[in-house]
Design an enzyme around this catalytic site. Structure first.
Site, PDB file in Angstrom:
ATOM      1  N   LEU A  74       0.805  -1.219   0.000  1.00  0.00           N
ATOM      2  CA  LEU A  74       0.000   0.000   0.000  1.00  0.00           C
ATOM      3  C   LEU A  74       0.841   1.275   0.000  1.00  0.00           C
ATOM      4  O   LEU A  74       0.374   2.353   0.335  1.00  0.00           O
ATOM      5  CB  LEU A  74      -0.969  -0.028   1.179  1.00  0.00           C
ATOM      6  CG  LEU A  74      -1.886  -1.258   1.152  1.00  0.00           C
ATOM      7  CD1 LEU A  74      -2.740  -1.318   2.401  1.00  0.00           C
ATOM      8  CD2 LEU A  74      -2.769  -1.279  -0.080  1.00  0.00           C
ATOM      9  N   ASP A 127      24.298 -11.374   1.393  1.00  0.00           N
ATOM     10  CA  ASP A 127      24.527 -12.119   0.154  1.00  0.00           C
ATOM     11  C   ASP A 127      25.999 -12.073  -0.244  1.00  0.00           C
ATOM     12  O   ASP A 127      26.581 -13.075  -0.643  1.00  0.00           O
ATOM     13  CB  ASP A 127      23.653 -11.542  -0.964  1.00  0.00           C
ATOM     14  CG  ASP A 127      23.863 -12.293  -2.271  1.00  0.00           C
ATOM     15  OD1 ASP A 127      23.781 -13.540  -2.240  1.00  0.00           O
ATOM     16  OD2 ASP A 127      24.133 -11.650  -3.294  1.00  0.00           O
TER      17      ASP A 127
END
Lengths: 264, 158
Positions: A74, A127
């Protein structure tokens, strides 16, 4: 207090912001990723297999801020005017601190953008480093402050430490009442060596004038050794920001005195 | 994005050394809008207040240091409209010849980069909480401030 993303039927909806006035909106969010000291050392030296970790994580954080509306259902798409992502390598806590600042002139806040930038920068750090350290943890992702908009300014620091009862006032172990407030005074470098002490808790009640000059006077009144503070050029910081003799001090503050700096 | 620009500030306080070329590459990585990069490296001299400096120890105020360096970099970014600033400052024990401090500034044009790099170093020397203790064969002492450093910093007041 209402949840603005729920409509009258309790369903999720996007808030119509067309009629809201444009104001300058800013948000700062922080987080950290803890890792093994060896991983941090590799990161600092640029010795990780995937290459330049911080530069990559920074770009990732900035890109993520710009795409927040694609991730969080939203959220509005925003034309951010500024995004910064900063990293501080912390050898003591063996972690990388991540801080993101977002800004725009617009009708909605940028808290979600700052939080997304921190989160994705942390994920990218994970990562890039996971080949050597899988046990890293992403922690304490949080909004630190926001400015502008109808709900006004907010800061974690101001909420955590109201002026009346400073957060750093410890409880008396016997009475469980707040112990009498103090100003924590720290001494650094040559001043620490000359005074033979690193820290001194100055009772608030002994401070007649609530500024840096008043702290110096109260210290000298307590112990003559502190007259060094009046004899030489001494710099001061209050809550880690450099200040002048006239700067106001509140109970619970940390005041540091140190010699003129000689870095660089 | 209307008038949007990404300004990147990277501030690090570390014991480890650094590589200027690597830091410059890191600052430029993924950017094609930077037209000028200026870098400054400060090194440990073997002479200072006394002629035979064998080593020096740099102390700092963790927390405040990072904050002060970030503030200085941000001020430079705003003043010269820079694209990126990296500041790396070492702490702990260093030997003559060791690099101590690195400032890398990236901007669209060279003048801003030259001036901003000069500015960051001048302000760092008077506002960032670092202290040097020099070790010589005739003893150890804390380095005093230099009046010339204060004058250099005051050039930027406007």
């Amino acid at each position: 207090m209402t949840l603005t993303h729920l409509n009258a039927r309790g369903e999720a909806h996007m808030v119509d912001v067309a009629d809201k006035q444009e104001t300058r909106r800013e948000a700062r969010a922080c987080g950290m990723i803890r890792m093994a000291p060896e991983t941090l050392a590799l990161l600092a030296e640029g010795g990780l297999p995937k290459g330049d970790v911080l530069a990559t994580a920074r770009i990732a954080g900035i890109q993520a801020a710009k795409r927040t509306h694609e991730l969080i259902p939203l959220c509005h798409a925003l034309a951010l005017s500024k995004v910064t992502v900063e990293f501080t390598l912390d050898v003591v806590q063996s972690c990388v601190h991540v801080e993101a600042n977002c800004r725009l002139n617009g009708r909605t806040g940028v808290e979600m953008e700052a939080l997304t930038a921190v989160s994705v920068a942390c994920l990218t750090l994970y990562d890039m480093c996971k080949a050597v350290d899988k046990a890293m943890t992403i922690e304490a992702v949080r909004l630190e402050e926001k400015r502008g908009g109808r709900s006004g300014d907010w800061s974690r620091e101001a909420v955590a430490a109201p002026a009346v009862a400073p957060a750093s006032t410890p409880l008396d172990p016997v009475t469980r009442q707040p112990a009498s407030p103090v100003v924590t005074v720290r001494f650094l470098a040559e001043l620490r060596e000359r005074l033979g002490r690193e820290q001194h808790d100055l009772p608030w009640a002994r401070i007649e004038q609530a500024d840096i000059a008043g702290i110096k006077r109260a210290l000298i009144a307590e112990d003559e050794v502190f007259s060094l503070l009046a004899e030489r050029r001494v710099l001061a910081a209050c809550n880690q920001v450099m200040v002048d003799d006239g700067t106001r001090v509140r109970a619970g503050d940390e005041v540091a005195f140190f010699p003129p700096v000689t870095g660089g | 994005m209307s008038g949007g620009r990404d300004m990147m500030i990277d501030v690090r306080v570390q014991q480890a050394g650094f590589d200027v070329g690597h830091e410059q590459q890191r600052l430029l990585s993924g950017r094609t809008d930077i037209g000028a990069v200026v870098s400054f490296t400060g090194l440990v001299r073997d002479f200072n207040e006394r002629p035979d400096v064998r080593a020096l120890t740099l102390e700092h105020f963790p927390g405040m240091t990072e904050r002060a360096l970030t503030d200085i970099a941000e001020e430079a970014c705003q003043r010269w409209g820079l694209d990126a600033v990296t500041v790396v400052h070492r702490v702990g024990e260093l030997q003559p010849g060791d690099p101590i401090v690195l400032v890398v500034v990236g901007s669209a044009h060279r003048r801003a980069a030259f001036e901003a790099c000069d500015f960051v170093m001048d302000i760092l020397k008077t506002r960032a909480p670092f202290w040097k203790k020099e070790h010589t064969s005739s003893g150890d002492y804390w380095v005093s401030e230099r009046q010339s450093d204060r004058l250099d910093a005051s050039r930027w007041e406007s």
